[in-house]
Design an enzyme around this catalytic site. Sequence first.
Site, PDB file in Angstrom:
ATOM      1  N   ASP A 269       0.850  -1.182   0.000  1.00 32.91           N
ATOM      2  CA  ASP A 269       0.000   0.000   0.000  1.00 32.91           C
ATOM      3  C   ASP A 269       0.890   1.237   0.000  1.00 32.91           C
ATOM      4  O   ASP A 269       2.058   1.164   0.395  1.00 32.91           O
ATOM      5  CB  ASP A 269      -0.937   0.018   1.216  1.00 32.91           C
ATOM      6  CG  ASP A 269      -2.206   0.818   0.930  1.00 32.91           C
ATOM      7  OD1 ASP A 269      -3.184   0.217   0.464  1.00 32.91           O
ATOM      8  OD2 ASP A 269      -2.201   2.043   1.143  1.00 32.91           O
ATOM      9  N   ASP A 316      -7.213  -4.663  -5.673  1.00 37.87           N
ATOM     10  CA  ASP A 316      -8.492  -4.077  -5.242  1.00 37.87           C
ATOM     11  C   ASP A 316      -8.314  -2.570  -5.380  1.00 37.87           C
ATOM     12  O   ASP A 316      -7.902  -1.886  -4.447  1.00 37.87           O
ATOM     13  CB  ASP A 316      -8.793  -4.484  -3.797  1.00 37.87           C
ATOM     14  CG  ASP A 316     -10.144  -3.965  -3.312  1.00 37.87           C
ATOM     15  OD1 ASP A 316     -10.906  -3.429  -4.145  1.00 37.87           O
ATOM     16  OD2 ASP A 316     -10.424  -4.081  -2.120  1.00 37.87           O
ATOM     17  N   CYS A 367     -14.919  -1.858  -5.610  1.00 37.41           N
ATOM     18  CA  CYS A 367     -16.233  -1.814  -4.958  1.00 37.41           C
ATOM     19  C   CYS A 367     -17.061  -0.732  -5.638  1.00 37.41           C
ATOM     20  O   CYS A 367     -17.682   0.104  -4.987  1.00 37.41           O
ATOM     21  CB  CYS A 367     -16.125  -1.586  -3.454  1.00 37.41           C
ATOM     22  SG  CYS A 367     -15.273  -0.084  -2.972  1.00 37.41           S
TER      23      CYS A 367
END
Length: 450
Positions: A269, A316, A367
Amino acid sequence: MTPDARIAATIELLDEIIASERPADAVVAAYFRRRRYIGAKDRGDVAERIYATLRHHARLGWWLARTGHADSARARVIAELVLAERMSANDVAARFSGRQYAPAPLTGAEDRLAAALATHTPDHPDMAVAVRGECPDWAAEPLQARFGDRVETELAGLLRAAPLDLRVNELKGTSPADVAARLADVGVEAAPTPLSPVGLRVRGRPPLAGQALFRGGTVEVQDEGSQLVALLADVRPGHQVVDFCAGAGGKALAMAARMGNKGRVVACDVSERRLIRARQRLRRAGADNIEPKLLTSERDRWVNRQKCKFDRVLVDAPCSGTGAWRRHPDARWRPVDLVALTALQDRILASAARLVKPGGRLIYATCSLLPAENDARVAAFLDTEDDFTVVPVTAVWGDAVGGECPSPGPYLHLTPARHGTDGFFAAVLERRTSESAEPAGGLSEIRRSE
């Protein structure tokens, strides 16, 4: 707290949310941290009213405009009390008494507002579909194009409060049935999730942070859709895996558990704060094979040094978050630059793809419910990356998840209205080996169908 004091706290907190650039859940958490004297039940009541008011944002604004009343946190709470909680104008006036801890008395204009709304509900036939569905202008057209005559149903699904889902940690040597029984012993009712074999859906919103099962890492809070994305990676013990946008590590933990702590998961990340949270979670879960890795950007030098070394790479990607609106109702009203977002998604996908070994798989997920962030990004990637081919989720589902795949196409599409999960998209892409050819009914057929 008295009922009047809870209303006063709601107004104060909503004012802070409106004035802040931070997500509502962060503002709410900070508000209660500064007021530890507020009991758990009172915190729950105030938070429930806050999120209900946020879920009615567009409709409350429509009613305030229709009645000619100035928009403010106080006016929105008054409108919420009358329209949604069905409180009479007289009862509202009684709550706004000005007594100790109660809100100041209603002004003449506020009194007229409560009276004007008394015979109505949050919805009205004159409202546009986007207003009834609490949909911002920038998302209305693409969602209409995607869902067609189902758009109102899908928008309604995004308005319902999200359930509390748990993932049972396979590293702890227990099963969802066993965990459900142990939760029942402490008064928490939970049942298996419809699709995830390691998920439980909790009835209501009981406090779990103090429960031994949570403190000991036996369960993690994770939406069923998020669990399914991690399962679709189809990781195996001994695999080398990268979670390229790991955030706080939920999917990395799910994959590490499926691998039985054998092999390696690199949780990447660009946010050190998120990786610190991930470290805390992995210690609790007993996940020994996860390596947090801080990247300077999606093009960090580490990526180039690790080319073609990993069996699975999960992306993601940062996205508009439209699929998670039911969890973050305030997020839909924050500015979104889709052009910048899709460009970032392309860069992340192209960079992460370099890590995949021949025969390995790249899983792209968001998402988001917007085709521009999902199918279109995969199509753009495949136009420039000839050595990747689509593996239909229907071909992966049986071994990776089990049961019947809920998404018939080549990609996974989940929505709250249809599946009870957050809105998720996932595509499984495989890097060809030098000997492999495109399978029958593979990439070219999928491209023609898009």
